[in-house]
Design a protein around this motif. Structure first.
Motif, PDB file in Angstrom:
ATOM      1  N   PRO A 120       0.811  -1.227   0.000  1.00 57.64           N
ATOM      2  CA  PRO A 120       0.000   0.000   0.000  1.00 57.64           C
ATOM      3  C   PRO A 120       0.842   1.274   0.000  1.00 57.64           C
ATOM      4  O   PRO A 120       0.515   2.224  -0.714  1.00 57.64           O
ATOM      5  N   ARG A 121       1.912   1.277   0.780  1.00 54.14           N
ATOM      6  CA  ARG A 121       2.761   2.469   0.802  1.00 54.14           C
ATOM      7  C   ARG A 121       3.702   2.522  -0.391  1.00 54.14           C
ATOM      8  O   ARG A 121       4.265   3.587  -0.706  1.00 54.14           O
ATOM      9  N   ALA A 122       3.913   1.411  -1.065  1.00 59.37           N
ATOM     10  CA  ALA A 122       4.785   1.407  -2.242  1.00 59.37           C
ATOM     11  C   ALA A 122       4.114   2.076  -3.441  1.00 59.37           C
ATOM     12  O   ALA A 122       4.788   2.534  -4.359  1.00 59.37           O
ATOM     13  N   VAL A 123       2.789   2.145  -3.413  1.00 61.83           N
ATOM     14  CA  VAL A 123       2.065   2.727  -4.551  1.00 61.83           C
ATOM     15  C   VAL A 123       2.550   4.142  -4.873  1.00 61.83           C
ATOM     16  O   VAL A 123       2.947   4.428  -6.008  1.00 61.83           O
ATOM     17  N   PRO A 124       2.577   5.077  -3.900  1.00 61.84           N
ATOM     18  CA  PRO A 124       3.070   6.416  -4.242  1.00 61.84           C
ATOM     19  C   PRO A 124       4.561   6.442  -4.565  1.00 61.84           C
ATOM     20  O   PRO A 124       5.016   7.320  -5.310  1.00 61.84           O
ATOM     21  N   ILE A 125       5.312   5.484  -4.042  1.00 62.41           N
ATOM     22  CA  ILE A 125       6.755   5.443  -4.342  1.00 62.41           C
ATOM     23  C   ILE A 125       6.973   5.034  -5.785  1.00 62.41           C
ATOM     24  O   ILE A 125       7.802   5.603  -6.498  1.00 62.41           O
ATOM     25  N   VAL A 126       6.226   4.040  -6.232  1.00 65.16           N
ATOM     26  CA  VAL A 126       6.311   3.618  -7.638  1.00 65.16           C
ATOM     27  C   VAL A 126       5.947   4.780  -8.549  1.00 65.16           C
ATOM     28  O   VAL A 126       6.630   5.066  -9.541  1.00 65.16           O
ATOM     29  N   GLU A 127       4.900   5.495  -8.214  1.00 64.74           N
ATOM     30  CA  GLU A 127       4.525   6.664  -9.016  1.00 64.74           C
ATOM     31  C   GLU A 127       5.648   7.701  -9.040  1.00 64.74           C
ATOM     32  O   GLU A 127       5.959   8.285 -10.084  1.00 64.74           O
ATOM     33  N   ALA A 128       6.238   7.928  -7.879  1.00 61.92           N
ATOM     34  CA  ALA A 128       7.297   8.943  -7.783  1.00 61.92           C
ATOM     35  C   ALA A 128       8.482   8.567  -8.665  1.00 61.92           C
ATOM     36  O   ALA A 128       9.003   9.394  -9.422  1.00 61.92           O
ATOM     37  N   MET A 129       8.899   7.318  -8.593  1.00 63.44           N
ATOM     38  CA  MET A 129      10.047   6.891  -9.398  1.00 63.44           C
ATOM     39  C   MET A 129       9.707   6.966 -10.882  1.00 63.44           C
ATOM     40  O   MET A 129      10.550   7.317 -11.705  1.00 63.44           O
ATOM     41  N   ALA A 130       8.469   6.630 -11.226  1.00 63.05           N
ATOM     42  CA  ALA A 130       8.059   6.726 -12.627  1.00 63.05           C
ATOM     43  C   ALA A 130       8.099   8.178 -13.092  1.00 63.05           C
ATOM     44  O   ALA A 130       8.555   8.486 -14.201  1.00 63.05           O
ATOM     45  N   ALA A 131       7.649   9.082 -12.235  1.00 64.68           N
ATOM     46  CA  ALA A 131       7.635  10.499 -12.601  1.00 64.68           C
ATOM     47  C   ALA A 131       9.054  11.031 -12.793  1.00 64.68           C
ATOM     48  O   ALA A 131       9.331  11.793 -13.726  1.00 64.68           O
ATOM     49  N   ILE A 132       9.956  10.601 -11.922  1.00 67.83           N
ATOM     50  CA  ILE A 132      11.355  11.037 -12.023  1.00 67.83           C
ATOM     51  C   ILE A 132      11.954  10.590 -13.355  1.00 67.83           C
ATOM     52  O   ILE A 132      12.591  11.366 -14.066  1.00 67.83           O
ATOM     53  N   VAL A 133      11.738   9.336 -13.703  1.00 67.06           N
ATOM     54  CA  VAL A 133      12.276   8.810 -14.965  1.00 67.06           C
ATOM     55  C   VAL A 133      11.630   9.517 -16.153  1.00 67.06           C
ATOM     56  O   VAL A 133      12.301   9.911 -17.108  1.00 67.06           O
ATOM     57  N   LEU A 134      10.323   9.674 -16.097  1.00 69.02           N
ATOM     58  CA  LEU A 134       9.611  10.273 -17.236  1.00 69.02           C
ATOM     59  C   LEU A 134      10.096  11.686 -17.504  1.00 69.02           C
ATOM     60  O   LEU A 134      10.359  12.060 -18.657  1.00 69.02           O
ATOM     61  N   LEU A 135      10.202  12.494 -16.460  1.00 69.55           N
ATOM     62  CA  LEU A 135      10.598  13.886 -16.672  1.00 69.55           C
ATOM     63  C   LEU A 135      12.022  13.947 -17.219  1.00 69.55           C
ATOM     64  O   LEU A 135      12.308  14.717 -18.148  1.00 69.55           O
TER      65      LEU A 135
END
Lengths: 364, 364, 364, 364
Positions: free
Chosen positions: A338-353
């Motif tokens: 459950p807490r990994a969900v926002p972390i996965v999003e964060a890492m995806a956002a970092i890579v995408l940008l």
């Protein structure tokens, strides 16, 4: 090392029970209005103590931004930030000072560095991921300018898997339950399982799924910085991650080309909502072909192991190599998902940008 | 971009049907005797035309080493190398010049760069991986000094999976069959499947598994360059890779901590054959804890999709966005997995050596 | 970007008048006892308000170390640190908000980022160098393990140049005067000049010289990371630096090879105090040959321009392109050189340690 | 290491007397028409044997482009290239195999790597710079799209310095004489000096000056990748370079702020030929302020030492530490400066293009 990214780059520091954790976000594009609401929202999603499914450690995780923002707008200079550790119970770990906890980083850090801060797992603690969520929030602010949206959710806990195909309506449900599964019935079963496992002093694994929508075609830098390679590295750097797959992933191993090829068709009248010439009828590829985004949704999944810290006793060795019993008294999550969900999003956002910025260099 | 690694770094160049492919290996440690036999052996394992399971393109893949070696020993200066393309049938691709082949990189390269060399897939062709095998061979020569051994094999083709646990005896069987599966019975069934799929003008996916033995504890650079993150990025940069997992991988999502924790026990009398103080009774972790190797075998798996090029016709669009039929006349593998085995080993060797060198900087 | 170094890497953040400046030191080798005395000593050498030769801004520059140190010893994990800005007079800069000060970074930051924090020069302020001195102090702690010593001094202020050859005795004098010139007579003349220039509301340039002793042979990574290239980049990244030379530098342009070659002779009985086979009779090379240290003293010089901020009025334009008069009310140094001395040492230490660590990867 | 640049990155390989030298240009923007004429023109400017002022080694320096170009246009994929060594006289160096030549890299390479290719200086030979000129030519092709022009010339040989201020007319003269000095009278005196020094078996140093015109404002990435820091590193990586200065450089050490500040004035009616709001009346800054280009001409100078290889005998030691006499029989330049002119331009072009591409990431 402790940096990720090339043009948009996060560097983190901090131990679980030191005075603070934090980091530096370098290469944040200038001219982005800082959305403080979004930042604190993301922090709340990750913070401990948010529900009975997570560790009881109670950290407000207030982010202090120290630079790189002027009059509420990013200036292009590095963003230094800080999160004080306000609620460490370091004494909980005194008995673990001389113990190598099973499947933890205690032994490997000792071998590599000859010394470690044993309190709360030190640098190896998942507390470090709070800094990632900060950088992810800033990345999301920038990606918003391009309409790019990133959503992750809990797709599996133990043997309970979300069966239904994700829809827009379901996505809106994700944050309505503590387990972050967009289907409320499945969510309830997952919560049940986590609480039951917790009651046994045990832990359980799971899977986070992520979807990036409205991602422009053309992102990714072959041959070594293919978009999926960058995403995989980012995801596999998260604590407890054991696997990464994108598109149809491991299931494609058992399939035929004729079943999994994505057929191009004309994007008549811009039916996809963007100006691409073509789009694909299916998306087995997961939005990436040849290491470059093709404009379809980017889909990937990350597998997480059960948390290694158990409240029931386990044999192990101490730092002298003698057999001892280990039992956690600290506060830990029975399931990280459950807490990994926002972390996965964060890492995806970092890579995408980062990838979006480097794509600007592709042509004269 | 086209470089991987920090202290040991490979940069590759070259298109499938250009005059040559090749690369530069930078940071090769000085003082390693060059094993030309090993180099050509690895090239043969990857080269096309090696069996009836692979593409009919016939390339000798002779490697010309242009620098960095003196009197048969590496000098620490960069190793430039070259492989001439001797057998391109570029005309096979003339009809594909204005077509976006389904699930290929044609469309995405066009979007990103506005131009592409369409012949044989250009830069996106798996031919590029020959350069990786060269660098992998040099890395293996260096790793040998430390006793580190890397072995990959075909673990699955379509729905045929190798069931048995890998043993030393079995490993010796891997190279005895064209499909590179260490169990001869399973290998035969896999070959059968590939030939049957090939006969239908179709293709099939599979899984490569890899094991690194005698890897010292202490390799990997948290928090972003964790060993598994580096391995994942390297593997996911290989053509057609769709998933990566290490240790028990995705299966851990369904498990409990009490089932998957690896218990430390004393390494009495160095029973593991090395001088570690402790070792683990099981290896669900796959030899990595907290992003750092723990001295157990490193185990990981890479999923490959079916090759996108089909010999049967498929609808798609041309570069003007009109619907057309696409059918390959080129020479292609019906299944990449047998040839992916040496590529997976090469990428693992590249990552390992780089990590081994950076580990020297961990302490004063 | 805001990072320097590969294995030992400093990332800095912070604006002159923001809440804090700071940084992250990544790759600090584990096992180094932290010398807090040394750290604060170096900070005092750089801090403003230390004498009547420097700006009146009074900052204690207390360094808060947030991570990477446990029980007084470095752990190999990143060292986050913070220096609060306690004495900004931001109002001094209100009149400069819409002005491009001559020879400042106001205009260029505006062009590049479209926005800037104008207070006290924002990110372009030399205040940022405090973070470099922190990292330099940590690097020095590590270099001390190898006996490497770095000493810089003021070699020129305006047209007053130190004429005498540097000796050990003289070095001990450097910190005894406010201008940091090791010859007390010359120092007095330099101080006189700075005070006189300051009285006129003007500023003056100068030269810092640096010597690295007991540096082992073998450091530097040709061909692009030659030791002199790394040093040059580090020095030229310091505010107001306009030139770099090493060994006999620019003077060699007018010389003959027969005059400037450094003749090798046997290092009989280790007369140099180290175990090299040979040493050189002269040191025109400045301790580096072919981009790699040769074990002799490394000598280089850095030229600094006069500070651009003047207390006397100058014409310039505002941000609308109209001519206006500019006059500083802020607190500024009439000459940067005395405070640049510890900064030059810090940057040299950062480069040296990074290079020392990478040299460990040169051989199998 | 052997790579330079971030988004536009050159990696080189090759020894002076190996089979070939070459490199990989990564990140070349797609869509640039390849100007083969320009490429060979630049190679001719650098190649040995071009006049009686340079080494007699006769190399055609034909560049074979192996990838990254399709139908005469760059594709965005890496450009591999090769230059065969056709005229090595390796036997000339047999007597130097066991000798550490004074002020050469023989000793330092031996210490660092434990082995070296002694023939013709091996990797430390200036022959490596041919690869830089190739990359520089490609960079120039890209920079031309933006009107950016880079011109270098010989500003000093021994004690003969070009006194006059550079004009457009003079620039046109640079390539009309063998020494590459834009003033024909000074050029004649420089040639005279070089020939006289050569007659004595000696060598002489000099200075190359470079000017970049029509460079847009906004290039450079503070605080560590300031434009001058990147240029300094690039220049100091060239063989025999001993110093770098930009703008008024070392001379500014002796000046006052009131003399060296560059006053901004309105750019009325675009009198500078570009659309900047303002420009400066003088250019002591050398076109860079705060590490970022301001749109004025970028001016810098690079000092070169006399070539270390002398045709007259010198004492030195052998690799066993015994005193021996050394005398070159190889073919060497009596002065590197004429051939350094195109190398300085090439390195400037590489840095500029890289910086231009990264500037695209500065804003949302």
């Amino acid at each position: 090392m402790n940096s990720i990214g090339n043009l948009f780059r996060l560097t983190t520091f901090g131990e679980s029970h030191g005075p603070a954790i934090g980091g530096v976000i370098d290469g944040m594009p200038a001219g982005v209005k800082v959305d403080t609401e979004l930042l604190q929202y993301e922090m709340r999603r990750r913070r401990p103590g948010q529900s009975n499914l997570t560790t009881a450690r109670n950290e407000a995780d207030m982010v202090e931004v120290l630079s790189g923002v002027f009059d509420g707008v990013t200036t292009g200079t590095p963003i230094g930030f800080l999160i004080r550790n306000t609620n460490p119970h370091s004494n909980d770990y005194d008995n673990l000072k001389h113990i190598f906890r099973p499947s933890h980083a205690d032994y490997t850090y000792n071998v590599k560095y000859g010394i470690r801060d044993h309190r709360g797992g030190g640098r190896a603690s998942a507390r470090e991921t709070a800094s990632r969520v900060v950088a992810g929030a800033f990345a999301k602010m920038a990606l918003k300018h391009y309409g790019i949206r990133i959503n992750a959710w809990t797709a599996q806990v133990g043997d309970i898997a979300l069966e239904s195909e994700m829809t827009e309506e379901m996505l809106a449900e994700t944050e309505k339950n503590a387990v972050r599964c967009p289907d409320s019935v499945t969510a309830a079963r997952m919560e049940q399982l986590i609480l039951s496992v917790k009651g046994e002093g045990d832990t359980v694994g799971g899977i986070v799924e992520c979807r990036i929508t409205h991602c422009p075609a053309g992102l990714g830098d072959p041959v070594f910085d293919k978009l999926q390679a960058r995403l995989a590295a980012a995801m596999m750097s998260i604590n407890a991650a054991k696997g990464f797959e994108y598109g149809d992933g491991f299931a494609m191993a058992a399939r035929r080309g004729s079943e999994t090829n994505d057929i191009f068709v004309p994007n008549n009248d811009g039916q996809t909502g963007d100006d691409r010439l073509v789009h694909t009828l299916s998306n087995h590829s997961g939005g990436i072909q040849g290491g470059i985004s093709n404009g379809e949704d980017i889909r990937f999944r990350v597998a997480f192991k059960p948390v290694a810290t158990l409240l029931k006793p386990q044999p192990t060795t101490d730092t002298d190599g003698h057999i001892v019993m280990s039992q956690a008294h600290g506060r830990h999550d029975p399931c990280v998902v459950p807490r990994a969900v926002p972390i996965v999003e964060a890492m995806a956002a970092i890579v995408l940008l980062d990838t979006l910025l480097s794509a600007r260099a592709a042509r004269i």
